[in-house]
Design a protein around this motif. Sequence first.
Motif, PDB file in Angstrom:
ATOM      1  N   PHE A  23       0.828  -1.213   0.000  1.00 46.32           N
ATOM      2  CA  PHE A  23       0.000   0.000   0.000  1.00 46.32           C
ATOM      3  C   PHE A  23       0.866   1.269   0.000  1.00 46.32           C
ATOM      4  CE2 PHE A  23      -2.750  -3.271   1.801  1.00 46.32           C
ATOM      5  CZ  PHE A  23      -3.871  -3.123   0.997  1.00 46.32           C
ATOM      6  N   GLY A  24       1.932   1.257  -0.782  1.00 45.36           N
ATOM      7  CA  GLY A  24       2.815   2.423  -0.839  1.00 45.36           C
ATOM      8  C   GLY A  24       3.860   2.346   0.250  1.00 45.36           C
ATOM      9  N   ASN A  25       4.988   1.747  -0.059  1.00 48.64           N
ATOM     10  CA  ASN A  25       6.109   1.589   0.891  1.00 48.64           C
ATOM     11  C   ASN A  25       5.746   0.790   2.142  1.00 48.64           C
ATOM     12  OD1 ASN A  25       8.360   2.566  -0.347  1.00 48.64           O
ATOM     13  ND2 ASN A  25       8.136   4.659   0.376  1.00 48.64           N
ATOM     14  N   THR A  26       4.872  -0.201   2.016  1.00 49.76           N
ATOM     15  CA  THR A  26       4.554  -1.046   3.188  1.00 49.76           C
ATOM     16  C   THR A  26       5.304  -2.381   3.122  1.00 49.76           C
ATOM     17  OG1 THR A  26       2.527  -1.823   2.096  1.00 49.76           O
ATOM     18  CG2 THR A  26       2.294  -0.012   3.677  1.00 49.76           C
ATOM     19  N   CYS A  27       6.393  -2.423   2.330  1.00 49.35           N
ATOM     20  CA  CYS A  27       7.189  -3.663   2.232  1.00 49.35           C
ATOM     21  C   CYS A  27       7.824  -4.016   3.576  1.00 49.35           C
ATOM     22  CB  CYS A  27       8.257  -3.538   1.155  1.00 49.35           C
ATOM     23  SG  CYS A  27       9.370  -2.138   1.391  1.00 49.35           S
ATOM     24  N   TYR A  28       8.140  -2.998   4.418  1.00 50.48           N
ATOM     25  CA  TYR A  28       8.715  -3.256   5.752  1.00 50.48           C
ATOM     26  C   TYR A  28       7.749  -4.091   6.584  1.00 50.48           C
ATOM     27  CZ  TYR A  28       5.482   0.255   7.595  1.00 50.48           C
ATOM     28  OH  TYR A  28       4.342   0.929   7.939  1.00 50.48           O
ATOM     29  N   CYS A  29       6.462  -3.819   6.406  1.00 44.53           N
ATOM     30  CA  CYS A  29       5.404  -4.525   7.138  1.00 44.53           C
ATOM     31  C   CYS A  29       5.186  -5.914   6.530  1.00 44.53           C
ATOM     32  CB  CYS A  29       4.145  -3.672   7.071  1.00 44.53           C
ATOM     33  SG  CYS A  29       2.674  -4.438   7.732  1.00 44.53           S
ATOM     34  N   ASN A  30       5.066  -5.993   5.209  1.00 42.02           N
ATOM     35  CA  ASN A  30       4.810  -7.272   4.524  1.00 42.02           C
ATOM     36  C   ASN A  30       5.898  -8.307   4.804  1.00 42.02           C
ATOM     37  OD1 ASN A  30       2.512  -6.203   3.451  1.00 42.02           O
ATOM     38  ND2 ASN A  30       3.327  -5.881   1.390  1.00 42.02           N
ATOM     39  N   SER A  31       7.167  -7.869   4.767  1.00 41.02           N
ATOM     40  CA  SER A  31       8.286  -8.816   4.950  1.00 41.02           C
ATOM     41  C   SER A  31       8.276  -9.400   6.369  1.00 41.02           C
ATOM     42  CB  SER A  31       9.619  -8.125   4.665  1.00 41.02           C
ATOM     43  OG  SER A  31       9.784  -6.988   5.485  1.00 41.02           O
ATOM     44  N   VAL A  32       7.969  -8.565   7.361  1.00 39.16           N
ATOM     45  CA  VAL A  32       7.920  -9.041   8.752  1.00 39.16           C
ATOM     46  C   VAL A  32       6.700  -9.944   8.964  1.00 39.16           C
ATOM     47  CG1 VAL A  32       7.561  -8.296  11.159  1.00 39.16           C
ATOM     48  CG2 VAL A  32       9.269  -7.134   9.735  1.00 39.16           C
ATOM     49  N   LEU A  33       5.566  -9.581   8.377  1.00 39.24           N
ATOM     50  CA  LEU A  33       4.348 -10.402   8.530  1.00 39.24           C
ATOM     51  C   LEU A  33       4.550 -11.803   7.938  1.00 39.24           C
ATOM     52  CD1 LEU A  33       1.450  -7.865   7.766  1.00 39.24           C
ATOM     53  CD2 LEU A  33       2.258  -8.668   9.993  1.00 39.24           C
ATOM     54  N   GLN A  34       5.276 -11.899   6.814  1.00 37.25           N
ATOM     55  CA  GLN A  34       5.546 -13.222   6.223  1.00 37.25           C
ATOM     56  C   GLN A  34       6.411 -14.054   7.170  1.00 37.25           C
ATOM     57  OE1 GLN A  34       3.906 -14.340   3.867  1.00 37.25           O
ATOM     58  NE2 GLN A  34       3.596 -12.872   2.215  1.00 37.25           N
ATOM     59  N   ALA A  35       7.444 -13.428   7.759  1.00 42.39           N
ATOM     60  CA  ALA A  35       8.317 -14.149   8.709  1.00 42.39           C
ATOM     61  C   ALA A  35       7.506 -14.640   9.904  1.00 42.39           C
ATOM     62  CB  ALA A  35       9.456 -13.243   9.169  1.00 42.39           C
ATOM     63  N   LEU A  36       6.588 -13.802  10.401  1.00 45.07           N
ATOM     64  CA  LEU A  36       5.771 -14.187  11.562  1.00 45.07           C
ATOM     65  C   LEU A  36       4.748 -15.263  11.191  1.00 45.07           C
ATOM     66  CD1 LEU A  36       5.129 -10.729  13.315  1.00 45.07           C
ATOM     67  CD2 LEU A  36       6.657 -12.566  14.084  1.00 45.07           C
ATOM     68  N   TYR A  37       4.212 -15.193   9.969  1.00 46.97           N
ATOM     69  CA  TYR A  37       3.235 -16.205   9.554  1.00 46.97           C
ATOM     70  C   TYR A  37       3.895 -17.585   9.509  1.00 46.97           C
ATOM     71  CZ  TYR A  37      -0.458 -18.635   7.050  1.00 46.97           C
ATOM     72  OH  TYR A  37      -1.448 -19.542   6.704  1.00 46.97           O
ATOM     73  N   PHE A  38       5.156 -17.642   9.076  1.00 43.68           N
ATOM     74  CA  PHE A  38       5.848 -18.929   8.986  1.00 43.68           C
ATOM     75  C   PHE A  38       6.614 -19.283  10.264  1.00 43.68           C
ATOM     76  CE2 PHE A  38       4.752 -17.996   4.654  1.00 43.68           C
ATOM     77  CZ  PHE A  38       4.239 -19.222   4.247  1.00 43.68           C
ATOM     78  N   CYS A  39       6.372 -18.480  11.318  1.00 43.11           N
ATOM     79  CA  CYS A  39       6.813 -18.857  12.665  1.00 43.11           C
ATOM     80  C   CYS A  39       5.649 -19.690  13.219  1.00 43.11           C
ATOM     81  CB  CYS A  39       7.030 -17.592  13.502  1.00 43.11           C
ATOM     82  SG  CYS A  39       7.473 -17.942  15.199  1.00 43.11           S
TER      83      CYS A  39
END
Length: 369
Positions: free
Chosen positions: A28-44
């Motif tokens: 949603f416009g420079n929200t890659c910082y959020c997306n990358s962390v959410l993926q790591a947490l989802y696969f935790c």
Amino acid sequence: MGAAGSKLEKALGDQFPEGERYFGLENFGNTCYCNSVLQALYFCVPFREQLIDYYSNNKTLADAEENLLTCLADLFMQISSQKKKTGVIAPKRFVQRLKRQNEIFRSYMHQDAHEFLNYLLNELVDILEKESRAAKSDGETSSPSEKGANGPMSNHANGTQKEPLVTWVHKNFQGILTNETRCLRCETVTARDETFLDLSLDIEQNSSITSCLKNFSSTETLNAEDKFFCDKCCSLQEAQKRMKIKKPPHILVIHLKRFKYIEQLGRYKKLSYRVVFPLELKLSNTVEDADAEYSLFAVVVHVGSGPNHGHYVSLVKSHNHWLFFDDENVEMIDESAVQTFFGSAQEYSSNTDHGYILFYERITAAGTS
């Protein structure tokens, strides 16, 4: 995702369990910082399972007051209950809530993934603690997973402090550090415990996580103006100080300090140093047990030459296979590709993709409860 999605679905084939989902996240416009962390947490996986459990046990979640925890639980439920194995999901509700709640993340500027992770975990802890206190004041008993039975005691001399509450977020990510100071005159050791949800490590060129951890726990001498006030000697004395990991967490999150403030430049500079992070990590500088072994399952990567611009992607290990998540795009990669994110051996390099936050899960039987 189109053709790329069907290609991934084909690549996934029968190698992955039926119930596992691999979804890209819309930016949603420079929200890659959020997306990358959410993926790591989802696969935790333990964290994801407990979050979905929390969602299932709170049937009134839809009517409850919206917060970051309910939005995250809702997002993880959405992903895990998709009919297809792959696709793209828009984490709109979560991002809107994050921006509404914290002005740091409100602008469309590049944000720091570690700052976001730190904020998110602390916010989840606060919400769970408030819910537990509210349940107790209503006369309900808290669930065993929320009692502080295994929690670290607050280190007050009079011993009157109550044990803090231990939530399932703590049970996954919280470890204990002990700060030991030895008076060089009387040899008395003063120890002070503190909890952590992630470890921030200073880095050096052509080093490794093991050497960074050794430096973190190295002995420092306090002398001259830095003398230590020893209670036994009742005076300032020379002393030796060191930090040890007293209780390793189940999920060890390591943040590499790649952004350093350079006074001459008057700004932060990115350190592209080569720091080797192994797929299997042994913690040897712990107090309790010297053989705490960990397995790498996610890496948040910073792409770019500076701290105020760039991009974040994540690498994730799922069922012994590695995947690459770049916002909406997801693809399978070889395990050997992980090494390309160690950093650069030369100061100036065209490779700007560097491991920034590492997620390790404990694999030894001891202490994994």
